[in-house]
Design a protein around this motif. Structure first.
Motif, PDB file in Angstrom:
ATOM      1  N   THR A 194     -15.041  -0.167 -29.533  1.00 22.58           N
ATOM      2  CA  THR A 194     -15.841  -0.309 -28.307  1.00 22.58           C
ATOM      3  C   THR A 194     -16.859  -1.432 -28.455  1.00 22.58           C
ATOM      4  O   THR A 194     -17.616  -1.704 -27.529  1.00 22.58           O
ATOM      5  N   LYS A 195     -16.884  -2.067 -29.621  1.00 27.24           N
ATOM      6  CA  LYS A 195     -17.854  -3.134 -29.874  1.00 27.24           C
ATOM      7  C   LYS A 195     -17.178  -4.490 -29.750  1.00 27.24           C
ATOM      8  O   LYS A 195     -16.048  -4.676 -30.186  1.00 27.24           O
ATOM      9  N   PHE A 196     -17.897  -5.428 -29.154  1.00 28.68           N
ATOM     10  CA  PHE A 196     -17.383  -6.788 -29.024  1.00 28.68           C
ATOM     11  C   PHE A 196     -18.452  -7.761 -29.490  1.00 28.68           C
ATOM     12  O   PHE A 196     -19.627  -7.625 -29.138  1.00 28.68           O
ATOM     13  N   ASP A 197     -18.045  -8.729 -30.297  1.00 24.42           N
ATOM     14  CA  ASP A 197     -19.001  -9.725 -30.772  1.00 24.42           C
ATOM     15  C   ASP A 197     -18.238 -10.982 -31.176  1.00 24.42           C
ATOM     16  O   ASP A 197     -17.013 -10.962 -31.327  1.00 24.42           O
ATOM     17  N   PHE A 198     -18.969 -12.071 -31.346  1.00 23.99           N
ATOM     18  CA  PHE A 198     -18.374 -13.307 -31.854  1.00 23.99           C
ATOM     19  C   PHE A 198     -18.547 -13.312 -33.368  1.00 23.99           C
ATOM     20  O   PHE A 198     -19.434 -13.960 -33.913  1.00 23.99           O
ATOM     21  N   ASP A 199     -17.709 -12.542 -34.047  1.00 25.64           N
ATOM     22  CA  ASP A 199     -17.864 -12.333 -35.485  1.00 25.64           C
ATOM     23  C   ASP A 199     -16.665 -12.832 -36.284  1.00 25.64           C
ATOM     24  O   ASP A 199     -16.496 -12.480 -37.450  1.00 25.64           O
ATOM     25  N   GLY A 200     -15.816 -13.642 -35.652  1.00 20.71           N
ATOM     26  CA  GLY A 200     -14.646 -14.164 -36.352  1.00 20.71           C
ATOM     27  C   GLY A 200     -13.391 -13.347 -36.135  1.00 20.71           C
ATOM     28  O   GLY A 200     -12.283 -13.818 -36.406  1.00 20.71           O
ATOM     29  N   ASN A 201     -13.534 -12.102 -35.667  1.00 19.67           N
ATOM     30  CA  ASN A 201     -12.368 -11.280 -35.356  1.00 19.67           C
ATOM     31  C   ASN A 201     -11.861 -11.623 -33.958  1.00 19.67           C
ATOM     32  O   ASN A 201     -12.590 -12.190 -33.142  1.00 19.67           O
ATOM     33  N   ASP A 202     -10.612 -11.248 -33.675  1.00 20.55           N
ATOM     34  CA  ASP A 202     -10.047 -11.457 -32.339  1.00 20.55           C
ATOM     35  C   ASP A 202     -10.089 -10.148 -31.564  1.00 20.55           C
ATOM     36  O   ASP A 202      -9.696  -9.093 -32.083  1.00 20.55           O
ATOM     37  N   TYR A 203     -10.549 -10.226 -30.306  1.00 18.78           N
ATOM     38  CA  TYR A 203     -10.699  -9.040 -29.463  1.00 18.78           C
ATOM     39  C   TYR A 203      -9.821  -9.178 -28.222  1.00 18.78           C
ATOM     40  O   TYR A 203     -10.020 -10.081 -27.410  1.00 18.78           O
ATOM     41  N   TYR A 204      -8.836  -8.282 -28.093  1.00 19.83           N
ATOM     42  CA  TYR A 204      -7.988  -8.241 -26.903  1.00 19.83           C
ATOM     43  C   TYR A 204      -8.525  -7.154 -25.974  1.00 19.83           C
ATOM     44  O   TYR A 204      -8.864  -6.057 -26.408  1.00 19.83           O
ATOM     45  N   GLY A 205      -8.559  -7.462 -24.678  1.00 18.19           N
ATOM     46  CA  GLY A 205      -9.072  -6.485 -23.728  1.00 18.19           C
ATOM     47  C   GLY A 205      -9.977  -7.154 -22.710  1.00 18.19           C
ATOM     48  O   GLY A 205      -9.897  -8.362 -22.509  1.00 18.19           O
ATOM     49  N   PRO A 206     -10.882  -6.364 -22.105  1.00 22.41           N
ATOM     50  CA  PRO A 206     -11.017  -4.913 -22.295  1.00 22.41           C
ATOM     51  C   PRO A 206      -9.919  -4.143 -21.573  1.00 22.41           C
ATOM     52  O   PRO A 206      -9.303  -4.658 -20.648  1.00 22.41           O
ATOM     53  N   ARG A 258     -23.835 -12.586 -21.044  1.00 20.37           N
ATOM     54  CA  ARG A 258     -23.060 -12.913 -19.842  1.00 20.37           C
ATOM     55  C   ARG A 258     -21.650 -12.339 -19.917  1.00 20.37           C
ATOM     56  O   ARG A 258     -21.132 -11.784 -18.948  1.00 20.37           O
ATOM     57  N   LEU A 259     -21.046 -12.483 -21.080  1.00 19.24           N
ATOM     58  CA  LEU A 259     -19.662 -12.044 -21.232  1.00 19.24           C
ATOM     59  C   LEU A 259     -19.549 -10.525 -21.146  1.00 19.24           C
ATOM     60  O   LEU A 259     -18.617  -9.990 -20.527  1.00 19.24           O
ATOM     61  N   LYS A 260     -20.491  -9.811 -21.735  1.00 17.91           N
ATOM     62  CA  LYS A 260     -20.464  -8.345 -21.671  1.00 17.91           C
ATOM     63  C   LYS A 260     -20.614  -7.854 -20.235  1.00 17.91           C
ATOM     64  O   LYS A 260     -19.906  -6.939 -19.794  1.00 17.91           O
ATOM     65  N   ILE A 261     -21.549  -8.451 -19.495  1.00 19.73           N
ATOM     66  CA  ILE A 261     -21.738  -8.067 -18.090  1.00 19.73           C
ATOM     67  C   ILE A 261     -20.471  -8.361 -17.291  1.00 19.73           C
ATOM     68  O   ILE A 261     -20.010  -7.540 -16.488  1.00 19.73           O
ATOM     69  N   THR A 262     -19.901  -9.543 -17.521  1.00 17.30           N
ATOM     70  CA  THR A 262     -18.718  -9.967 -16.763  1.00 17.30           C
ATOM     71  C   THR A 262     -17.520  -9.071 -17.042  1.00 17.30           C
ATOM     72  O   THR A 262     -16.852  -8.594 -16.115  1.00 17.30           O
ATOM     73  N   LEU A 263     -17.230  -8.810 -18.318  1.00 21.68           N
ATOM     74  CA  LEU A 263     -16.078  -7.978 -18.663  1.00 21.68           C
ATOM     75  C   LEU A 263     -16.243  -6.566 -18.115  1.00 21.68           C
ATOM     76  O   LEU A 263     -15.284  -5.955 -17.634  1.00 21.68           O
ATOM     77  N   ASN A 264     -17.459  -6.047 -18.191  1.00 19.97           N
ATOM     78  CA  ASN A 264     -17.740  -4.704 -17.689  1.00 19.97           C
ATOM     79  C   ASN A 264     -17.462  -4.615 -16.189  1.00 19.97           C
ATOM     80  O   ASN A 264     -16.921  -3.617 -15.697  1.00 19.97           O
TER      81      ASN A 264
END
Length: 549
Positions: free
Chosen positions: A319-331, A510-516
């Motif tokens: 449930t966590k999203f960040d720019f930490d080098g991992n790839d995140y598919y979704g939401p 911005r990205l968290k608000i937008t994806l939500n």
């Protein structure tokens, strides 16, 4: 502290639902109760019991609820479970959907058995829904669960309906606090009794003059005092309707305080609710108004994360999203879909599923024996593992052919070996793929690598958002000009954009608000994958929402 003065989201609630032999509390009896307890906006406990009504269950009630005479024949009578119910209620706020119905049955069951009614404060989610969602044609439980995208299991059972109502209440909390200034339990009880008929009390001529100028469009509004200091900032789908709530005689206490402090109303119109949300967040951080909370909490979203730190990456739900080098598919729309997609990947591709601690022991597990893992813990063939990982990434990007081919071959082999139960499991996974669950994500690329134009149907004009590897540009936004947006977009197609290595806190916010927002408003958006579009002109010809201005 009195229960009614406890903060709204800190109080304890017991959501209850009765199934009965009919609709008249005076003449009918309870046959089932379900209770769901909420604390700190989380479901923490449940209680349910059949109840013997001392009479037959009418056939139409059995058809509706599934509860039969056999179910209740050996069940306890109401007076036998009443102490258990009271103990479970404790000092919580009682909640029901259509409280009048359930509360009347509670009252008459107590009267018929000589028991005392509980004195807990009570709240009706049906009445709350009438205030919070006035635009919905129906506020019935089924309508609300569909509108809020809540899975309603075991409809017309005590615990099933109580659970759905509890999830609705949890969804309401943030709206009640942020948009209606309901801060305490007493505010909540008062709020539910307010009617939507307006009794205006605009006490300052300056506010009345400003209110007349407010349009019926999305946007951000500002209350300012005589010194031009911003007292409060809010956003709305309809500025006119939202601001009208500030000037009713029975407005919540916080609302009255804001109006008392204010001497002026200003507004900033936006094309859509999303750009209003984004503008509100950035303006609150800029002005830091006394009556705003700086930190907003967002609805939990679900992602599939492909890790990058390990030599042999893993695929996991988060449930966590960040720019930490991992790839995140979704939401993804909900936890169930995210978990089903993870299950498809686990049963299709030979990737490790173990924790790093277990992996470091260098011992293969049963997954290797059943051909569900390449066992990189002992078989350090990076090429084979990378091939499996690449196919899993393709699947997460919406391509299912490799998954189907592999699963069909596996099902055929198992059938030939007469391992029919295992073959049936593979068939079920294939059926999940045919349901297109893997395409439930908003984006076909990892969020952190996406190069996408997002088209949003607005009230009068459309909104356009450009997402380039974590940077979000918004056309005609408060801090960005149309010219800048168009230049970035043209530069992208000309190959002149140097993609951004530094992602700021503002980008993440911005990205968290937008994806939500996007995951809840899919019918209003169109995603354009720029990697599949060759030119600016081709993109322009692909836009689907008509220009309204």
């Amino acid at each position: 502290m009195e229960l009614t003065e406890i903060k709204l989201d800190k109080a304890e609630y017991c959501v209850f639902d009765f199934e009965t032999t009919g609709v008249s509390a005076r003449n009918e009896r309870v046959i089932e109760i379900g209770i769901v307890k909420i604390r700190n906006k989380k479901i923490i406990d449940t209680y349910s019991s059949y109840i013997n009504p001392g009479r037959q269950v009418p056939p139409f009630i059995t058809r509706l609820t599934g509860i039969t005479d056999d179910d209740v024949a050996q069940a306890p009578y109401f007076e036998d479970v009443y102490n258990d119910i009271l103990d479970f209620f404790g000092d919580s706020v009682l909640v029901a959907h259509n409280l009048k119905f359930d509360y009347s049955f509670l009252k008459y069951e107590c009267l018929k058995t000589g028991l005392e009614m509980p004195e807990n404060p009570a709240v009706c989610t049906l009445q709350l829904a009438k205030r919070i969602y006035p635009e919905l044609p129906s506020k019935a439980l089924g309508s609300l669960t569909r509108h809020l995208k809540i899975r309603h299991r075991k409809v017309h059972t005590g615990l099933g309906d109580a659970m759905a109502t509890a999830k609705i209440l949890i969804k309401m909390f943030d709206l009640l606090i942020d948009e209606h200034h309901v801060e305490t339990v007493s505010d909540l009880i008062r709020f539910q009794t307010l009617t939507n008929s307006k009794s205006y009390r605009i006490i300052k001529k300056s506010l009345a003059d400003d209110y007349v100028k407010i349009p019926d469009t999305p946007g951000v509004y500002f209350f300012k005092n005589k010194k031009e200091d911003v007292v409060y900032i809010g956003k709305a789908k309809s500025l006119k309707k939202r601001l009208s709530n500030y000037f009713v005689n029975n407005a919540p206490r916080k609302t009255k305080k804001i109006v008392t402090k204010a001497d002026k109303i200003e507004f900033l119109g936006t094309n859509s609710e999303l750009t209003a949300l984004l503008a509100e967040a950035e303006l609150i951080k800029k002005h830091k108004p006394a009556y705003n909370k700086l930190l907003k909490k967002y609805t939990r979203n679900y992602f599939i994360r492909v890790t990058s730190r390990e030599n042999y990456p893993v695929v996991e739900v988060t449930t966590k999203f960040d720019f930490d080098g991992n790839d995140y598919y979704g939401p993804y729309p909900n936890r169930d879909i995210a978990r089903l997609i993870k299950e498809i990947i686990d049963k299709t591709y030979k990737l490790r599923e173990c924790e790093e601690k277990e992996f470091s022991k260098k011992k293969k597990c049963y997954l290797f024996d059943i051909k569900r893992c390449t066992a990189p813990c002992v078989n350090e063939d990076r090429k084979e593992y990378d091939k499996e990982l690449e196919m899993a990434r393709e699947f997460l990007s919406g391509k299912n052919q490799s998954a189907l081919d592999r699963l069909l071959q596996k099902m055929k082999a198992l059938s030939e070996e007469k391992k029919f139960e295992e073959a049936a499991e593979i068939r079920d996974v294939i059926n999940l793929i045919f349901k297109q669950l893997h395409k439930a994500s908003i984006l076909s690329e990892p969020v952190n690598k996406a190069k996408t134009l997002i088209e949003i149907a607005g009230e009068n004009k459309n909104d356009y958002l450009l997402l380039l590897e974590g940077k979000l540009f918004i056309r005609n936004f408060i801090s960005e000009s149309d010219k800048y947006f168009d230049e970035i977009l043209k530069d992208y197609f000309d190959g002149a954009v140097e993609l951004f290595k530094e992602i700021t806190e503002q980008d993440l916010e911005r990205l968290k608000i937008t994806l939500n927002w996007l995951i809840k408003n899919r019918s209003k958006i169109k995603i354009h994958d720029l990697s599949r579009i060759n030119s600016y002109n081709e993109l322009a010809s692909n836009l689907i929402f008509p220009s309204k201005a």
